[in-house]
Design an enzyme around this catalytic site. Sequence first.
Site, PDB file in Angstrom:
ATOM      1  N   SER A 146       0.889  -1.281   0.137  1.00  0.00           N
ATOM      2  CA  SER A 146       0.080  -0.123   0.089  1.00  0.00           C
ATOM      3  C   SER A 146       0.679   1.136  -0.078  1.00  0.00           C
ATOM      4  O   SER A 146       0.310   2.387  -0.528  1.00  0.00           O
ATOM      5  CB  SER A 146      -0.923  -0.040   1.198  1.00  0.00           C
ATOM      6  OG  SER A 146      -0.942   1.220   1.815  1.00  0.00           O
TER       7      SER A 146
ATOM      8  N   LYS B 236     -11.273  -1.067   3.814  1.00  0.00           N
ATOM      9  CA  LYS B 236     -10.898  -0.343   2.845  1.00  0.00           C
ATOM     10  C   LYS B 236     -11.870  -0.443   1.889  1.00  0.00           C
ATOM     11  O   LYS B 236     -12.831   0.272   1.901  1.00  0.00           O
ATOM     12  CB  LYS B 236      -9.349  -0.834   2.559  1.00  0.00           C
ATOM     13  CG  LYS B 236      -8.194  -0.315   3.418  1.00  0.00           C
ATOM     14  CD  LYS B 236      -7.214  -1.157   4.039  1.00  0.00           C
ATOM     15  CE  LYS B 236      -6.522  -0.382   5.063  1.00  0.00           C
ATOM     16  NZ  LYS B 236      -5.572  -1.108   5.602  1.00  0.00           N
TER      17      LYS B 236
ATOM     18  N   HIS C 130      -5.486  -4.510   0.600  1.00  0.00           N
ATOM     19  CA  HIS C 130      -5.473  -3.475  -0.447  1.00  0.00           C
ATOM     20  C   HIS C 130      -6.130  -4.152  -1.796  1.00  0.00           C
ATOM     21  O   HIS C 130      -6.101  -3.273  -2.809  1.00  0.00           O
ATOM     22  CB  HIS C 130      -4.327  -2.560  -0.701  1.00  0.00           C
ATOM     23  CG  HIS C 130      -4.250  -1.927   0.580  1.00  0.00           C
ATOM     24  ND1 HIS C 130      -4.968  -0.504   0.681  1.00  0.00           N
ATOM     25  CD2 HIS C 130      -3.276  -2.002   1.697  1.00  0.00           C
ATOM     26  CE1 HIS C 130      -4.312  -0.070   1.948  1.00  0.00           C
ATOM     27  NE2 HIS C 130      -3.580  -0.762   2.447  1.00  0.00           N
TER      28      HIS C 130
END
Length: 406
Positions: free
Chosen positions: A189, A248, A217
Site C-alpha cells: 500500500s 478499505k 488492498h
Amino acid sequence: MDYNGFFADKVEDLKKEGRYRTFATLERIVGRFPTALYHAPDGLSREVTIWCSNDYLGMGQNPVVLDAMKAAIDRSGAGAGGTRNISGTTRYHVELEDGIADLHNKEGALVFSSGYVANEGALSTLARLLPNCIIFSDELNHASMIHGMINSRAEKRVYRHNDVAHLEELLKAADPDVPKIVAFESVYSMEGDISPMAETIALAEKYGALTYLDEVHGVGLYGARGAGVAEERDLMDRVDIIEGTFGKAFGLMGGYIAGKAAMIDAVRSYASGFIFTTSLPPALLAGARASIEYLKVSDIERQRQRRNVKQLKERLEAADMPYMQGESHIVPLIVGEATCCKMVTDVLMDEHDIYVQPINYPTVPKGTERLRLTATAAHSLEQVDRMADVLERLWHENHVFQYAAA
Ligand SMILES: *Cc1c(COP(=O)(O)O)cnc(C)c1O
C-alpha cells in the site's frame, strides 16, 4: 523521575524530526464523498476534497450498505453482547463468514475486530502451533504481520521486497523437514506495487511452505467478484490463508481470514486476539456483508476507480512528476524529506482545500517520505484534473517539492 517531562521530550523529538503526527478532523457527509467538512484548528470548518482515503469505491456511503446497517440496528440493537464464545456469535457473524468463504472459494472464514487483529492473531497462532516453524517474510510487510510473527516467537527470515530469487535462496538454505510459512501481501500500500504472486506461490509449493497472503488492498477492487489480486490472476485456490479487511474498499471496519476448515478452526480455538474480545456489532457485520455481496456482482465502481487512477497517472506522467510506477491503484509521489512532505500537504490543504496526509517514517523509510494519492470511484474526472493541475504547479512553478527536485 519526571515521568511527564520524559514523555513530553519523546514527543518533542518527533516534532524536531518533522514527523509529529497531526490528525485532520473531518466530517464525512453522506452522498458527497470525496468532499468532506474539515474542522480546522482555528475552529472554522470548510469543505475539502479527500485524496488519501482507503474508501476506494465509496462503499462507506453506498445506500445498500447503509440500509443494511439501519435494518440490523432496528432488528437487533447496538452491540453483540459478548465475546464470540459467550453469547456474542450472532446470525450476522455466521452469514458474513459464509459470504467471505464463498468470496475466496475457501472452506471457512473467521472475522476479527480489524485487519490488524486478524494478521496478528492468525500469524502468531499458526506459527506458534507449528513446531520449529520458520516464517519467510517480505521486508515491506505490514506492521500487523510483523507483530504476529514476533508474538509467535517463531524464527523469521526476511527476504528483499518482492525478490523471489532471494526468497528461494532463503528457502533452499532452511532445513527441508521443518514447517514453513511464506507471508506476503498482494498490493503493497505504500509502494503501490503488486507482488510476484505466481512465482511466490510456486516457490512455497516447491519447498513445502504454507502461503499467507494479505489481500487488504486487493479485496473489493481486483478480480471478477472483488476477491482480490489472487482471484484476478487465477491463483486463489493455491493460497492457503487469505487475509482481508472491511476497512478499505468495503468501506467499514473489521478484518478476516479465509482458508481450509482445520486451519480456521485452529485459529478460532487458539488465537487470543480472536477469543478474548467482544465480537463486532450486528450493524457493522450486516453492512460488511451487504458491501461484499454487492461488489461480487457490481463492477461499475471498479471501472470508475480504474478510469480515475489511469487519468491521474497519465497526468503525472505527462507532467514529469516522480510518482512510483506500480501496477496498482495506489499512486505514491515521492517528496523525500519529512518537513518538506508536511509543508507540501499544508499548502495543499490551506491554499487548495485538498487533503492528503503526509506519509513519513516509520511508515516508510527515511528519505522516501511521500504523498500517497488515492483516486477513488467517487472522484469526478474534473477533481482528478484539478488535483493534477495543482500538483504540477506546486512542483514546477512554486518549487514546493524542493528536496525531491534537488
Ligand atoms: C490497513 C492494513 C491492515 C490492517 O487492516 P485494518 O482493518 O485497517 O486493521 C493490514 N495489512 C495491510 C497491508 C494494511 O494496509
